[in-house]
Design an enzyme around this catalytic site. Structure first.
Site, PDB file in Angstrom:
ATOM      1  N   HIS A 191      23.517   2.597 -30.198  1.00 12.43           N
ATOM      2  CA  HIS A 191      24.878   2.400 -30.593  1.00 12.43           C
ATOM      3  C   HIS A 191      25.177   1.053 -30.613  1.00 12.43           C
ATOM      4  O   HIS A 191      26.265   0.507 -29.664  1.00 12.43           O
ATOM      5  CB  HIS A 191      26.015   3.210 -29.956  1.00 12.43           C
ATOM      6  CG  HIS A 191      25.255   4.762 -29.954  1.00 12.43           C
ATOM      7  ND1 HIS A 191      25.718   5.590 -28.796  1.00 12.43           N
ATOM      8  CD2 HIS A 191      24.600   5.392 -30.817  1.00 12.43           C
ATOM      9  CE1 HIS A 191      24.982   6.635 -28.998  1.00 12.43           C
ATOM     10  NE2 HIS A 191      24.463   6.732 -30.335  1.00 12.43           N
TER      11      HIS A 191
HETATM   12  C1  LIG Z   1      17.366   9.359 -32.373  1.00 13.49           C
HETATM   13  C2  LIG Z   1      18.761   9.016 -32.718  1.00 13.49           C
HETATM   14  C3  LIG Z   1      19.867   9.762 -32.065  1.00 13.49           C
HETATM   15  C4  LIG Z   1      21.234   9.730 -32.380  1.00 13.49           C
HETATM   16  N1  LIG Z   1      22.178  10.358 -31.769  1.00 13.49           N
HETATM   17  C5  LIG Z   1      23.443  10.394 -32.173  1.00 13.49           C
HETATM   18  C6  LIG Z   1      24.218  11.168 -31.815  1.00 13.49           C
HETATM   19  O1  LIG Z   1      24.005  12.213 -31.037  1.00 13.49           O
HETATM   20  N2  LIG Z   1      25.626  11.135 -32.212  1.00 13.49           N
HETATM   21  C7  LIG Z   1      26.213   9.753 -32.734  1.00 13.49           C
HETATM   22  O2  LIG Z   1      27.256   9.926 -33.092  1.00 13.49           O
HETATM   23  N3  LIG Z   1      25.009   9.133 -33.031  1.00 13.49           N
HETATM   24  C8  LIG Z   1      23.738   9.205 -33.132  1.00 13.49           C
HETATM   25  N4  LIG Z   1      22.899   8.301 -33.483  1.00 13.49           N
HETATM   26  C9  LIG Z   1      23.284   7.217 -34.296  1.00 13.49           C
HETATM   27  C10 LIG Z   1      23.539   7.713 -35.622  1.00 13.49           C
HETATM   28  O3  LIG Z   1      22.481   8.255 -36.307  1.00 13.49           O
HETATM   29  C11 LIG Z   1      24.151   6.558 -36.508  1.00 13.49           C
HETATM   30  O4  LIG Z   1      25.339   6.172 -35.986  1.00 13.49           O
HETATM   31  C12 LIG Z   1      24.521   6.900 -37.869  1.00 13.49           C
HETATM   32  O5  LIG Z   1      23.533   7.489 -38.648  1.00 13.49           O
HETATM   33  C13 LIG Z   1      24.583   5.634 -38.658  1.00 13.49           C
HETATM   34  O6  LIG Z   1      24.947   5.824 -40.059  1.00 13.49           O
HETATM   35  P1  LIG Z   1      24.934   4.684 -41.217  1.00 13.49           P
HETATM   36  O7  LIG Z   1      25.186   5.256 -42.451  1.00 13.49           O
HETATM   37  O8  LIG Z   1      25.943   3.634 -40.840  1.00 13.49           O
HETATM   38  O9  LIG Z   1      23.609   3.965 -40.972  1.00 13.49           O
HETATM   39  P2  LIG Z   1      22.130   4.430 -41.208  1.00 13.49           P
HETATM   40  O10 LIG Z   1      21.851   5.846 -41.091  1.00 13.49           O
HETATM   41  O11 LIG Z   1      21.118   3.409 -40.674  1.00 13.49           O
HETATM   42  O12 LIG Z   1      21.821   4.265 -42.671  1.00 13.49           O
HETATM   43  C14 LIG Z   1      21.801   2.917 -43.202  1.00 13.49           C
HETATM   44  C15 LIG Z   1      20.749   3.057 -44.697  1.00 13.49           C
HETATM   45  O13 LIG Z   1      20.482   1.893 -45.091  1.00 13.49           O
HETATM   46  C16 LIG Z   1      19.428   1.494 -45.570  1.00 13.49           C
HETATM   47  N5  LIG Z   1      19.088   0.174 -45.719  1.00 13.49           N
HETATM   48  C17 LIG Z   1      19.229  -0.901 -44.788  1.00 13.49           C
HETATM   49  N6  LIG Z   1      19.259  -2.038 -45.166  1.00 13.49           N
HETATM   50  C18 LIG Z   1      19.004  -1.927 -46.566  1.00 13.49           C
HETATM   51  C19 LIG Z   1      19.036  -2.855 -47.621  1.00 13.49           C
HETATM   52  N7  LIG Z   1      18.813  -4.308 -47.341  1.00 13.49           N
HETATM   53  N8  LIG Z   1      18.743  -2.509 -48.963  1.00 13.49           N
HETATM   54  C20 LIG Z   1      18.977  -1.130 -49.083  1.00 13.49           C
HETATM   55  N9  LIG Z   1      19.097  -0.006 -48.272  1.00 13.49           N
HETATM   56  C21 LIG Z   1      19.211  -0.775 -46.935  1.00 13.49           C
HETATM   57  C22 LIG Z   1      18.398   2.148 -44.596  1.00 13.49           C
HETATM   58  O14 LIG Z   1      17.197   2.548 -45.044  1.00 13.49           O
HETATM   59  C23 LIG Z   1      19.080   3.402 -43.797  1.00 13.49           C
HETATM   60  O15 LIG Z   1      18.953   4.574 -45.013  1.00 13.49           O
HETATM   61  C24 LIG Z   1      21.685   8.493 -33.088  1.00 13.49           C
HETATM   62  C25 LIG Z   1      20.455   7.703 -33.714  1.00 13.49           C
HETATM   63  C26 LIG Z   1      19.088   7.983 -33.635  1.00 13.49           C
HETATM   64  C27 LIG Z   1      18.130   7.109 -34.375  1.00 13.49           C
END
Ligand SMILES: Cc1cc2nc3c(=O)[nH]c(=O)nc-3n(C[C@H](O)[C@H](O)[C@H](O)COP(=O)(O)OP(=O)(O)OC[C@H]3O[C@@H](n4cnc5c(N)ncnc54)[C@H](O)[C@@H]3O)c2cc1C
Ligand code: SF4
Length: 594
Positions: free
Chosen positions: A521
C-alpha cells in the site's frame, strides 16, 4: 520506435485498466461518453487464466508471482535520504504491480475498508486535540484531504455495492451496534452481503480481545458470503473458503475484481468502449495553452508510437505510474524537498506494520480454510480512537488476525525462533506448527514527511529511454513510535490468546526498503487537497494545472490510514467519474466544490 499514427479522437481516455480505470470507464461510458482504455499488460480473465480447474499452485502464483508484472518492466530507484544515490530495485514487496488488465485487483486479497473519518482531517484534528506543536514537529508534513468522510460516503456505498462486500455495520446512520466496528464512520446502509463465517483463529482472537475490554469485529471483505447480483447486473457466487486467495485469481467468481464485477457490464456489446492492451502510455500531451491536454502517446505491442487524442484524460495507472506520467508530461510543479514547494511527488508514504507471530500447542487452527480478506480486527488502537495526549506520536493501527493463506511453502518460514531450518528437526516442527500458527498483524497509519517524495531519476532509464521514478523515503519518527506502541499491544493480546510462543516484529525499526513484504500500500505523490500550493489535484482528483486531467488512485492520499486502500481508491474513482459526467461534461473547466 517506428511508425507514428493517430487514432480517432474520443471523449475520454483511461490510462490503466485496474479497479480505478475500469470503474471510471464503466461510469463514463454509461453516461454515453466514447471511452478508450489503454493498459500496459495483456488481456486477462477468470477464464482462461484462473478457472476453477486451474491448479492453485503456490509455486506458480504466490512464489513466482505469475500474475504480477515482472520488476524489470516496472522498477524504480530508491534511497532513504537525500544524500544517498538511488539505485534500481529488483525486489518489490511494497508494491506488487499487476501484470495484466485488472491490475492488482485480479489477485488482491479483498479486505474492503473505508478509511476512518479522522484520516481525512489529520492535520486539523491533530491541531484541535493536541496543539500545533504535535502537527508541526519539523519532520511531518500533515495536510487535510479537502474532503470529509461524510462527503465520500455515497461513493464508498456504491463501491461496496459493486464489489458485493461482505460485512456487518458497526455504525448505521450514527447508531452504534455491538456486532460491527464501533469506531467506523457512519454508514448509510448495511453491507450488501452478510459477514463471512468466524473461523478458529478469529474465535480465539475475539474471545481474548473481548475479555480485555476491546472491540473485535469481522473485517469487511470483498469475498462475497452469498450469491449476489451487483448494480451493474453481474452475478457473483458464494465464497467456498478455498484458502488460496491472495495472489491467486478466483475461479469461483466470489472475489470481487475488475474482471468479475465490472468487465462484463463494460465490455459486452458496448459501442461506447474500446480496450487497447499491451500498450504503454509514455506521455500526456499538453495543449499549446499549457492549461489543458490533447491526448496521450503510447507505444503499442509492435513498438510503434501512437497518438490517442481525447477531451479528457484519466490517469489510473496506479499510484507510482500516475506520478511518473505527470512528471514526464510536465503536469504540475515538481516537489522540492528542501523548500516543501511544488506538488507532484509530494507526500509519498507507505504503511507502518508491526505485530507478532504466535504458536499454540493444542489448538488446531486449520489455516487451509479461509478467504483472502477474512479475519478479525480491533480498532481500539487505530486512527485517533484512543487518547494520544501522553504519547509521542499520532495515528495507530488496526490489529488483526487473518484466516487465510495456509499456503505450505510460504508458511515453512513461520516456525518459532530457534527451530532448525532443515533436517528432521525442521520437519517435525513444521508438521506440528503448520496447524498451530497464527499472526497478529498491525496495519498502521503512515504520516507524510517533508523528505519523503518521488521524482525522476537523473541516471537510470526504462526500455523506452525514459527516466525511472526515484523514491526517497524512510519511516517518520512518529511512525516508528506508533509501530512500537502497537507491537506491544499485539504481544499483550497474543499472551491473552494463550500462545505458548510468540515472536514480535516491527518493520519500522529498520531502514525502509522496497523488498519488505509488509503491505502493498504505497500512497501519495499526486495528493488531493483544497489548496493548489500543497496538492496536485482537487477533491474531484482533477489536476489544478490542466483541467481535463484526472489523476485517480492512492496517489491522491495525503497520508495513509490503518487500513487497506482499495475501498477508498474505488470511492474516489466513482466520485471523480460523477463529477466528470455531471458538472465537467456540462461546463469543462476547474470544478468548484459545493
Ligand atoms: C497480493 C495483493 C493483495 C492485496 N490485497 C488487498 C486487500 O486485501 N485490500 C485492499 O484494499 N487492497 C489490497 N491490495 C492492493 C490493491 O490491489 C490495489 O490497491 C488496487 O488494486 C489498486 O488499483 P488501481 O486501479 O489503482 O491500480 P492497479 O490495480 O495497479 O492498476 C493499474 C493498471 O495500470 C496499468 N498501467 C500501469 N502503467 C501503465 C502505463 N504507463 N500505460 C498503460 N497502462 C499502465 C497496469 O498494467 C494496471 O493494469 C492488494 C494487492 C496485492 C498485489
Ligand atoms: S477464498 Fe473464496 S474468494 Fe478467495 S479464491 Fe477461494 S472461493 Fe474465491
Amino acid at each position: 520506435m517506428t511508425t507514428r499514427r493517430t487514432n480517432p479522437k474520443v471523449d475520454a481516455v483511461i490510462v490503466g485498466f485496474g479497479w480505478a480505470g475500469s470503474l471510471m470507464a464503466a461510469e463514463l461510458s454509461r453516461a454515453n461518453m466514447n471511452v478508450v482504455a489503454i493498459d500496459r499488460g495483456p488481456w486477462r480473465d477468470t477464464f482462461p487464466d484462473t478457472p476453477l480447474t486451474a491448479d492453485p499452485d503456490e509455486l506458480r502464483w504466490k512464489t513466482r508471482r505469475e500474475l504480477l508484472a515482472p520488476p524489470h518492466d516496472t522498477t524504480l530507484t530508491m534511497r532513504n535520504t537525500l544524500d544517498q544515490t538511488a539505485v534500481p530495485q529488483r525486489d518489490f514487496g511494497i508494491s506488487e504491480l499487476g501484470g495484466g488488465v485488472g491490475g492488482q485487483g485480479f489477485q488482491w486479497a479483498g479486505m474492503a475498508w473505508r478509511f476512518n473519518p479522522w484520516d481525512f482531517r489529520v492535520r486539523s484534528e491533530t491541531i484541535e486535540r493536541y496543539g500545533m506543536a504535535r502537527a508541526e514537529d519539523g519532520e511531518l508534513q500533515l495536510q487535510d484531504w479537502g474532503i470529509t468522510y461524510a462527503e465520500l460516503e455515497p461513493d464508498y456505498d456504491r463501491w461496496e455495492q459493486i464489489a458485493g462486500v461482505a460485512g456487518q455495520a458497526g455504525n448505521l446512520r450514527g447508531k452504534l451496534t455491538s456486532r460491527g466496528n464501533p469506531f467506523e464512520g457512519p454508514r448509510s446502509r448495511e453491507y450488501p452481503t452478510p459477514k463471512l463465517k468466524t473461523l478458529r483463529m478469529m474465535e480465539i482472537f475475539n474471545k481474548a480481545t473481548s475479555e480485555m475490554g476491546l472491540h473485535p469485529f469481522t473485517i469487511p471483505c470483498a469475498n462475497v458470503s452469498q450469491a449476489y447480483v451487483n448494480p451493474l447486473g453481474v452475478t457473483m457466487a458464494p465464497c467456498t473458503y478455498c484458502g488460496f486467495c491472495s495472489s491467486y485469481g478466483c475461479g469461483n467468481y466470489s472475489k470481487a475484481s475488475p474482471q468479475t464485477c465490472v468487465f462484463p457490464a463494460l465490455l459486452n456489446n458496448n459501442p461506447n468502449f474500446r480496450l487497447i492492451t499491451n500498450a504503454c502510455v509514455t506521455r500526456v500531451n499538453k495543449a499549446a495553452d499549457g492549461k489543458s491536454v490533447t491526448g496521450v502517446t503510447y507505444i503499442d505491442q509492435n513498438g510503434s508510437e501512437v497518438l490517442q487524442p481525447a477531451d479528457i484524460i484519466c490517469l489510473t495507472a496506479f499510484q507510482m505510474e500516475n506520478v511518473r506520467l505527470m512528471l514526464l508530461s510536465g503536469i504540475g510543479k515538481p516537489y522540492d524537498p528542501l523548500t516543501s514547494e511544488g506538488v507532484v511527488g509530494r507526500n509519498f508514504s507507505f504503511q507502518t506494520v508491526s505485530g507478532a507471530d504466535l504458536w499454540f500447542e493444542e489448538d488446531h487452527i486449520n489455516p487451509f480454510i479461509g478467504a483472502g480478506g477474512l479475519g478479525s480486527q480491533i480498532d481500539d488502537y487505530n486512527s485517533d480512537n484512543f487518547d494520544h495526549s501522553s504519547l509521542d506520536f499520532i495515528g495507530g493501527a488496526g490489529i488483526l488476525t487473518l484466516s487465510r493463506d495456509g499456503t505450505p511453502i510460504a508458511n515453512a518460514n513461520k516456525l518459532p525462533p530457534g527451530t532448525p531450518r532443515w533436517g528432521s528437526g525442521f520437519k517435525r516442527a513444521y508438521s506440528n506448527y503448520y496447524q498451530n500458527y497464527g499472526v497478529l498483524f498491525n496495519q498502521g497509519t503512515s504520516m507524510p514527511i517533508k523528505r519523503g517524495y518521488l521524482d525522476l531519476d537523473p541516471t537510470y532509464k526504462d526500455p523506452f529511454g525514459l527516466p525511472l521514478l526515484r523514491l526517497t523515503y524512510d519511516y517518520a519518527r512518529n511512525d516508528r513510535a506508533m509501530a512500537t506502541f502497537t507491537m506491544n499491544r499485539a504481544i499483550q493480546i497474543g499472551k491473552r490468546m494463550g500462545a505458548s510462543q510468540f515472536s514480535a516484529f516491527n518493520f519500522a525499526e529498520k531502514p525502509f526498503t522496497t523488498a519488505i513484504g509488509a503491505s502493498n500500500h504505497t500512497i501519495g505523490g499526486a495528493v488531493m487537497g483544497a489548496d493548489p500550493t500543497s496538492s496536485a489535484v482537487n477533491s474531484y482528483l482533477q489536476s489544478w494545472d490542466c483541467h481535463n486531467v484526472f489523476v485517480v488512485g492512492a496517489s491522491a492520499f495525503p497520508n495513509n490510514g490503518g487500513y487497506n486502500p482499495t475501498g477508498t481508491v474505488g470511492a474516489l474513482a466513482l466520485r471523480a467519474a460523477r463529477a466528470i459526467c455531471g458538472n465537467y461534461a456540462r461546463k469543462p473547466g476547474a470544478l468548484q466544490k459545493g
